[in-house]
Design a protein around this motif. Sequence first.
Motif, PDB file in Angstrom:
ATOM      1  N   ALA A 198       0.982  -1.318  -0.189  1.00  0.00           N
ATOM      2  CA  ALA A 198      -0.093   0.335   0.177  1.00  0.00           C
ATOM      3  C   ALA A 198       1.233   0.995  -0.249  1.00  0.00           C
ATOM      4  O   ALA A 198       0.342   1.811  -0.434  1.00  0.00           O
ATOM      5  N   ALA A 199       1.994   1.312   0.587  1.00  0.00           N
ATOM      6  CA  ALA A 199       2.419   2.349   0.643  1.00  0.00           C
ATOM      7  C   ALA A 199       3.174   2.384  -0.557  1.00  0.00           C
ATOM      8  O   ALA A 199       3.709   3.449  -1.638  1.00  0.00           O
ATOM      9  N   ALA A 201       2.018   1.915  -3.267  1.00  0.00           N
ATOM     10  CA  ALA A 201       1.025   1.805  -4.828  1.00  0.00           C
ATOM     11  C   ALA A 201       1.019   3.560  -4.502  1.00  0.00           C
ATOM     12  O   ALA A 201       0.704   4.598  -5.147  1.00  0.00           O
ATOM     13  N   ASP A 202       1.467   3.909  -3.101  1.00  0.00           N
ATOM     14  CA  ASP A 202       1.055   5.806  -2.544  1.00  0.00           C
ATOM     15  C   ASP A 202       2.452   6.618  -2.973  1.00  0.00           C
ATOM     16  O   ASP A 202       1.648   8.077  -2.314  1.00  0.00           O
ATOM     17  N   SER A 203       3.050   6.304  -3.371  1.00  0.00           N
ATOM     18  CA  SER A 203       4.119   7.045  -3.350  1.00  0.00           C
ATOM     19  C   SER A 203       4.590   6.991  -4.788  1.00  0.00           C
ATOM     20  O   SER A 203       3.505   6.963  -5.654  1.00  0.00           O
ATOM     21  N   ASP A 204       5.022   7.531  -4.974  1.00  0.00           N
ATOM     22  CA  ASP A 204       6.082   8.568  -6.558  1.00  0.00           C
ATOM     23  C   ASP A 204       6.343   7.696  -7.298  1.00  0.00           C
ATOM     24  O   ASP A 204       7.681   7.646  -8.419  1.00  0.00           O
ATOM     25  N   ASP A 239      -6.714   5.490 -12.899  1.00  0.00           N
ATOM     26  CA  ASP A 239      -6.136   6.986 -13.387  1.00  0.00           C
ATOM     27  C   ASP A 239      -7.044   7.889 -13.964  1.00  0.00           C
ATOM     28  O   ASP A 239      -7.553   7.341 -15.259  1.00  0.00           O
TER      29      ASP A 239
END
Length: 241
Positions: A198-199, A201-204, A239
């Motif tokens: 999850a981290a 996926a939420d990062s750049d 997206d």
Amino acid sequence: MPALLQDPARNAETDGDAPRPPRSRPRVPVTLVATGVGVALLVPLAGQVAEWIPGFGNPLEQEVVDRSTPPLLLALEDLSEYRAAEATFQVVIDREKDTRFVPSVISGERVSFLATGTADAYVDFDRLTTGGVTLSPDGGSATIELPAPRIGDVRIDPENSRVVDRDRGALDRVGSLFVENPSDDSELYALAERRLSAAAADSDLADRAEQNTRRMLITLARSLGVEQVEVRFEPAPGDAS
């Protein structure tokens, strides 16, 4: 004197002094010489005619036809998947198990687990062989269309992951003496993997993968003589932009 009584040596000497006919040199056919002269005169004459008459090309001008295979396409065919970016993440899992209506000092367990893992963002290049590359006729520009980068599964690093603290109740400590593997941390690893995914996926990480892939393809194309390169990525699933 009769011929039979002549000195043989004198006859041989006399024969040696006899003049020999001169050797004949090979002659060039007149037709071949005339043809060569005609071609030599025709080439500059055709150039003069092309200058005198507008729109009249030189009939003897050589035409160059390049049937070479585009090197960019051959280079891209060797790529199937490009690992464009990698990131390392850490998370602390603080999990507590309690027994209802029983104090934690008697029954229960609380564990703090530090998990370290890495995740890769990759781009699928299989589409490059099915029309994902558009090359101009002169080979000077190209457009490359690719799917959005994907983030792979998180890999937990066991050497940099450990239990920071473990606190058990009295009954759990006694019960662990009779269990073959009292500290089974597989659930902790599974929970840490979900948190790290999850981290990621939420990062750049995906944005960096696009930048690195675009930079790599432009550098590759320019090294093969393609000066103008445009790299496009499809929107990621979900997206809205």
